[in-house]
Write a protein that holds these residues in place. Structure first.
Motif, PDB file in Angstrom:
ATOM      1  N   LEU A  81       0.810  -1.220   0.000  1.00 53.47           N
ATOM      2  CA  LEU A  81       0.000   0.000   0.000  1.00 53.47           C
ATOM      3  C   LEU A  81       0.841   1.265   0.000  1.00 53.47           C
ATOM      4  N   GLY A  82       2.080   1.176   0.495  1.00 56.04           N
ATOM      5  CA  GLY A  82       2.936   2.356   0.476  1.00 56.04           C
ATOM      6  C   GLY A  82       3.614   2.605   1.813  1.00 56.04           C
ATOM      7  N   PRO A  83       4.463   3.636   1.864  1.00 57.69           N
ATOM      8  CA  PRO A  83       5.178   3.945   3.110  1.00 57.69           C
ATOM      9  C   PRO A  83       4.335   4.793   4.065  1.00 57.69           C
ATOM     10  N   ILE A  84       4.681   4.700   5.317  1.00 58.77           N
ATOM     11  CA  ILE A  84       4.141   5.592   6.355  1.00 58.77           C
ATOM     12  C   ILE A  84       5.355   6.202   7.046  1.00 58.77           C
ATOM     13  N   VAL A  85       5.613   7.480   6.793  1.00 59.92           N
ATOM     14  CA  VAL A  85       6.790   8.144   7.352  1.00 59.92           C
ATOM     15  C   VAL A  85       6.372   8.904   8.607  1.00 59.92           C
ATOM     16  N   THR A  86       7.021   8.602   9.715  1.00 62.00           N
ATOM     17  CA  THR A  86       6.659   9.211  11.001  1.00 62.00           C
ATOM     18  C   THR A  86       7.914   9.576  11.792  1.00 62.00           C
ATOM     19  N   PHE A  87       7.709  10.301  12.855  1.00 59.03           N
ATOM     20  CA  PHE A  87       8.721  10.448  13.904  1.00 59.03           C
ATOM     21  C   PHE A  87       7.974  10.520  15.231  1.00 59.03           C
ATOM     22  N   ARG A  88       8.625  10.102  16.276  1.00 57.58           N
ATOM     23  CA  ARG A  88       7.963  10.081  17.581  1.00 57.58           C
ATOM     24  C   ARG A  88       8.195  11.416  18.279  1.00 57.58           C
ATOM     25  N   ASN A  89       7.101  12.107  18.577  1.00 59.22           N
ATOM     26  CA  ASN A  89       7.212  13.440  19.163  1.00 59.22           C
ATOM     27  C   ASN A  89       7.434  13.373  20.678  1.00 59.22           C
ATOM     28  N   ASP A  90       7.416  14.546  21.304  1.00 55.54           N
ATOM     29  CA  ASP A  90       7.709  14.605  22.739  1.00 55.54           C
ATOM     30  C   ASP A  90       6.658  13.901  23.589  1.00 55.54           C
ATOM     31  N   GLN A 146       3.943  10.153  20.593  1.00 47.13           N
ATOM     32  CA  GLN A 146       3.039   9.834  19.492  1.00 47.13           C
ATOM     33  C   GLN A 146       3.819   9.820  18.184  1.00 47.13           C
ATOM     34  N   LEU A 147       3.363   8.995  17.257  1.00 47.26           N
ATOM     35  CA  LEU A 147       3.996   8.925  15.941  1.00 47.26           C
ATOM     36  C   LEU A 147       3.338   9.948  15.021  1.00 47.26           C
ATOM     37  N   GLU A 148       4.004  11.099  14.854  1.00 41.80           N
ATOM     38  CA  GLU A 148       3.465  12.134  13.969  1.00 41.80           C
ATOM     39  C   GLU A 148       3.636  11.687  12.520  1.00 41.80           C
ATOM     40  N   ILE A 149       2.556  11.717  11.768  1.00 42.86           N
ATOM     41  CA  ILE A 149       2.569  11.239  10.385  1.00 42.86           C
ATOM     42  C   ILE A 149       3.005  12.357   9.454  1.00 42.86           C
ATOM     43  N   ILE A 150       4.126  12.142   8.787  1.00 42.17           N
ATOM     44  CA  ILE A 150       4.614  13.089   7.789  1.00 42.17           C
ATOM     45  C   ILE A 150       4.139  12.691   6.404  1.00 42.17           C
ATOM     46  N   ASP A 151       4.164  11.394   6.116  1.00 49.69           N
ATOM     47  CA  ASP A 151       3.661  10.886   4.846  1.00 49.69           C
ATOM     48  C   ASP A 151       2.833   9.639   5.123  1.00 49.69           C
ATOM     49  N   GLY A 152       1.687   9.528   4.464  1.00 47.94           N
ATOM     50  CA  GLY A 152       0.831   8.358   4.638  1.00 47.94           C
ATOM     51  C   GLY A 152      -0.486   8.678   5.302  1.00 47.94           C
ATOM     52  N   LEU A 164       4.918   0.129   4.696  1.00 42.81           N
ATOM     53  CA  LEU A 164       6.331   0.263   5.046  1.00 42.81           C
ATOM     54  C   LEU A 164       6.484   1.422   6.024  1.00 42.81           C
ATOM     55  N   PRO A 165       6.376   1.131   7.325  1.00 46.48           N
ATOM     56  CA  PRO A 165       6.552   2.211   8.298  1.00 46.48           C
ATOM     57  C   PRO A 165       8.020   2.619   8.394  1.00 46.48           C
ATOM     58  N   ILE A 166       8.259   3.900   8.249  1.00 44.20           N
ATOM     59  CA  ILE A 166       9.617   4.453   8.370  1.00 44.20           C
ATOM     60  C   ILE A 166       9.581   5.462   9.511  1.00 44.20           C
ATOM     61  N   GLU A 167      10.184   5.088  10.617  1.00 46.76           N
ATOM     62  CA  GLU A 167      10.198   5.970  11.784  1.00 46.76           C
ATOM     63  C   GLU A 167      11.540   6.689  11.863  1.00 46.76           C
ATOM     64  N   ALA A 168      11.510   7.997  11.666  1.00 48.82           N
ATOM     65  CA  ALA A 168      12.723   8.805  11.719  1.00 48.82           C
ATOM     66  C   ALA A 168      12.941   9.310  13.141  1.00 48.82           C
TER      67      ALA A 168
END
Length: 577
Positions: free
Chosen positions: A67-76, A79-85, A204-208
């Motif tokens: 289905l595609g990537p899910i680009v996130t980063f874990r905030n303060d 939570q996984l903030e979604i940048i893409d997806g 494809l979860p990508i956690e930065a």
């Protein structure tokens, strides 16, 4: 080196993880998938789950649908903030919720089991692994999305209110309808489809490790749709600031007005209209901070200093509003004297866009409380920067070349010091000879710049709309040289043989003699009784009324006149040595 966590996962694996807690942050754009996208997704998933409409052809151990990537980063807040997806994940949640709702009316064992699996994907669980319907696996804080509340209610509740018209509600109803139709035609397929979506649709979860890293990854991966603009990130900072003051709704309304106006008047080749507004504002704040470097930072780097301190203030938002209102008046040619509008029209044809940054700095440093400026001072400034930018850009046409002479003048503006370009004044004979040696080809933007400048040196030239499409006209037609060649062939491309002519005038190539052109300049009624409107270029009208022909001598004389007038103009605004 930035650390990344990358591991493809099924929808079930991704959403049932212990720390699955997704946030669509405030700076994201509103949910935008409509029925077309949902229909495509549904058809693709159905074809994947039932190859050739045969449920037995599916290989559950090996078949996968990416289905595609899910680009996130874990905030303060972890939570996984979604940048893409955002779009695909939100749609999947709506689809799963629609399946869950349908399985509530089905009593077979498989349906119950799938329903329990979906529940653990949509809702967080307590310590006994029981789903808590008040705690969703996804949340939305999108500042400009007035319908996000409906998304949360749909995921928490069992029904969609009849009056709900949001994209979320429409897509949820669409999935409900498709599932109901499927249950009527192939009742045994419903649980299979839901199970195969849960187990075999891959993300494809990508956690930065940070927001910046996640944004860079998104820009690299995403070649479809619109990536997050710098202004989207800036919006989130303003949003948080005004929310902390209890003024969230006020901010949303003000930001929406900014976005709508910017989209109406700015059409940048790169970036969004709001990015263009922030760029013009950045030059002002740089000058106020006395930043001397001619290497400009990116918008995000500049405004992101000190944890976006510059944007956590009423002052900055007001500045942006006042600045945008100024450019709206420029775009609509309203609120200025006629002589000012003529200067602004000429600057719209400048060799590059540096004038917009200079003028933004000047305006923000000099406007009064109601957004007005001293008319005489602004008029003099417009003439000064027209002369300098035009003359300096003849041989150095890019914006970058102007940074060295212009940036110190921006600082002078903010410091209330004279703007004089004293270190860059031109010698009269030198600048004149450079103009005479310059090749004014049609492909060079500077040719158009000079012709528009020259047209408006005629005091009788009336203002044109900024939407007017102007093209370069050869007064002595190129085709004419086939039967009446010039003694100096290069004169056909001389500045003195060119003028700006509205596209609608559209002189035919066969009408190459000046006598034929005159009627097009002045306007006429054709054989069918249709009026052909003439030009608003006053010089061409004057030539049509006073000349029977336009000769090689006229070209030479007109070239000398244009160049001489421009050099005199430089002297008038204090730019000659």
């Amino acid at each position: 080196m930035s650390k990344l966590n990358i591991d493809q996962k099924s929808i079930r694996e991704l959403l049932t993880e212990k720390h699955a807690d997704f946030l669509i942050p405030d700076y994201q754009r509103p949910y935008a998938w409509g029925e077309d996208e949902c229909a495509t997704l549904w058809d693709d998933l159905f074809a994947f789950a039932f190859p050739d409409d045969d449920c037995d052809k599916f290989k559950r151990e090996s078949d996968e649908y990416f289905l595609g990537p899910i680009v996130t980063f874990r905030n303060d807040d972890s939570q996984l903030e979604i940048i893409d997806g955002q779009q695909r994940l939100t749609t999947i949640m709506l689809l799963l919720r629609a399946f869950y709702d349908k399985f509530g009316n089905m009593r077979d064992k498989q349906s119950k089991q799938v329903r329990e699996s979906i529940a653990r994907c949509v809702w967080k669980t307590d310590e006994f692994d029981e789903p808590d319907m008040d705690r969703l696996k996804i949340d939305s804080e999108v500042a400009s999305d007035n319908d996000k509340g409906e998304l949360l209610e749909i995921l928490k509740g069992d029904t969609v209110e009849p009056g709900w018209r949001s994209t979320y509600a429409c897509n949820y109803r669409y999935f409900q309808q498709k599932i109901t139709t499927m249950a009527g035609e192939w009742p045994s397929y419903v649980a299979l489809l839901a199970t195969r979506i849960l187990n075999n649709v891959i993300l494809l979860p990508i956690e930065a490790e940070s927001q910046d890293t996640a944004l860079r990854i998104f820009s690299t991966l995403n070649d479809r749709g619109l990536p997050l603009a710098d202004a989207d990130i800036f919006k989130s900072q303003f949003y948080k600031h005004f929310s902390s003051l209890g003024r969230k709704d006020e901010f949303i309304e003000r930001w929406k007005a900014l976005e709508e106006t910017a989209a109406d008047i700015f059409h940048p080749a790169v970036g969004t209209p709001m990015d263009e507004l922030f760029t013009r504002y950045m030059y002002y704040r740089r000058a106020c901070k006395h930043i001397h470097s001619t290497t400009t930072q990116s918008l995000r780097d500049f405004f992101g200093q000190d944890s976006y301190k510059m944007l956590k203030s009423e002052e900055s938002l007001v500045d942006l509003e006042v600045l945008l209102d100024f450019w709206k008046r420029v775009d609509r040619q309203e609120g200025f004297s006629d002589r000012m509008l003529r200067e602004l029209f000429v600057l719209n044809y400048a060799p590059n866009g540096m004038w917009t940054y200079l003028l933004s700095v000047w305006f923000l440093a000099n406007h009064d409380e109601d957004g007005s400026c001293d008319e005489a001072a602004l008029y003099d400034f417009l003439r000064l920067i027209t002369g300098f930018i035009y003359a300096y850009s003849m041989e150095r046409p890019g914006v970058n070349a102007l940074r060295v002479p212009v940036f110190p003048q921006m600082e002078n503006i903010c410091d209330r010091k004279p703007v004089e370009f004293s270190a860059y004044r031109f010698g009269r004979e030198d600048i004149a000879s450079r103009f005479r040696a310059y090749a004014f080809t049609n492909q060079r933007r500077f040719t158009r710049s000079m012709l528009v400048w020259w047209a408006f040196q005629n005091p009788k030239q009336k203002l044109m709309s900024l939407d007017t499409r102007l093209e370069i006209e050869h007064i002595y037609a190129k085709k004419r040289t086939e039967t009446a060649p010039l003694s100096d062939p290069s004169e056909i491309e001389a500045l003195g043989n060119k003028a700006m002519l509205e596209k609608h005038v559209n002189i035919r190539a066969s009408d190459y003699r000046f006598g034929d052109k005159k009627k097009y300049y002045e306007g006429f009624v054709n054989d069918k009784g249709v009026e052909k409107v003439g030009t608003d270029n006053q010089e061409l009208l004057d030539l049509a009324r006073t000349h029977e022909d336009f000769t090689e001598g006229d070209i030479t004389n007109r070239t000398d006149k244009i160049i001489g007038s421009f050099v005199d103009y430089l002297g008038d605004v204090g730019l000659l040595k």
